[in-house]
Design an enzyme around this catalytic site. Sequence first.
Site, PDB file in Angstrom:
ATOM      1  N   ASP A  33      61.743  10.347 -29.069  1.00  0.00           N
ATOM      2  CA  ASP A  33      63.067  10.977 -29.039  1.00  0.00           C
ATOM      3  C   ASP A  33      63.372  11.481 -30.447  1.00  0.00           C
ATOM      4  OD1 ASP A  33      65.731  11.683 -28.801  1.00  0.00           O
ATOM      5  OD2 ASP A  33      66.276   9.930 -27.611  1.00  0.00           O
ATOM      6  N   ARG A  87      65.865  13.775 -31.124  1.00  0.00           N
ATOM      7  CA  ARG A  87      67.127  14.508 -31.123  1.00  0.00           C
ATOM      8  C   ARG A  87      67.983  14.152 -32.337  1.00  0.00           C
ATOM      9  NH1 ARG A  87      69.123  13.077 -25.170  1.00  0.00           N
ATOM     10  NH2 ARG A  87      67.997  11.181 -25.695  1.00  0.00           N
TER      11      ARG A  87
END
Length: 273
Positions: A197, A199
């Site tokens: 991840d 982000r």
Amino acid sequence: MFTYLNPTIRQRLIDEHKLVRINAEGTETTLDQVPQEGELAINVLGPIPLPIDLDGVKITTQWYASVRSTELNQVEELARDLSRQGSQTSFAELASSMAVNSVLVIGDLTNATNPLVRVHSSCLTGDVFGSQRCECGPQFVSALDRINQDEQGGLVIYMSGHEGRGIGLWAKAATYLLQDSGENTYEANRSLGLPDDSRDFTDAGALLHYFIGKRPFRLLTNNPKKVDDLRAFGHTQVTAVKHVIGVNPWNRRYLSAKKDWGHELSEQDISKT
Ligand SMILES: [Zn+2]
């Protein structure tokens, strides 16, 4: 002369308070100076009335477009260069690479003491194509509906650069093929040498400071990491509100991997249809 935003119009928007610049704390700063190196500066354009009719959810929102001023400056500079060279043909290509996030404000937040918020990561396949390989589309529509029905109102922040948990649409397409050969969604990212991840919620953190300030808010998410990420930007009074919808036979395995990774999902949630 061609510029990205005509200076006269730009000034008019500033005078009308429809173009502002905010810093990481969500405080308005001047648009006249080039931001210091390493300083977060986000330009916010709006409100733009945006009536929405999506999957039977009919609401009126106020749309704000937001972009980091560094990215905008680069595009504006290139626009000036292209203009000097008399060539505008590749400009659309340049502008399309700029990550413009969106804020959809639903209801009047003036007196809200604990608004409802969704920070939604862009997902072309789920949000636009209606793909059932994930649950993004139903989560997006349901967030609009839930916020609209909530007496506090709230907002959706749509993060445009978050495709495939930050790896981009191209790599996400490759991970789908890897998943069809047996890997789960995280293993497929790792096979490509990419993080589980990646982000970045910096802009969401600043926008929340700007639109909500120091007020507590409820966040529609099953992902404790997202809550932690926002807490790291000073949003200490955030409460997670479960947001399970759009479970189907196509995404059960994907949701199961998310559960094992740490998402607040129960077996019962995943067996829902
Ligand atoms: Zn998705």
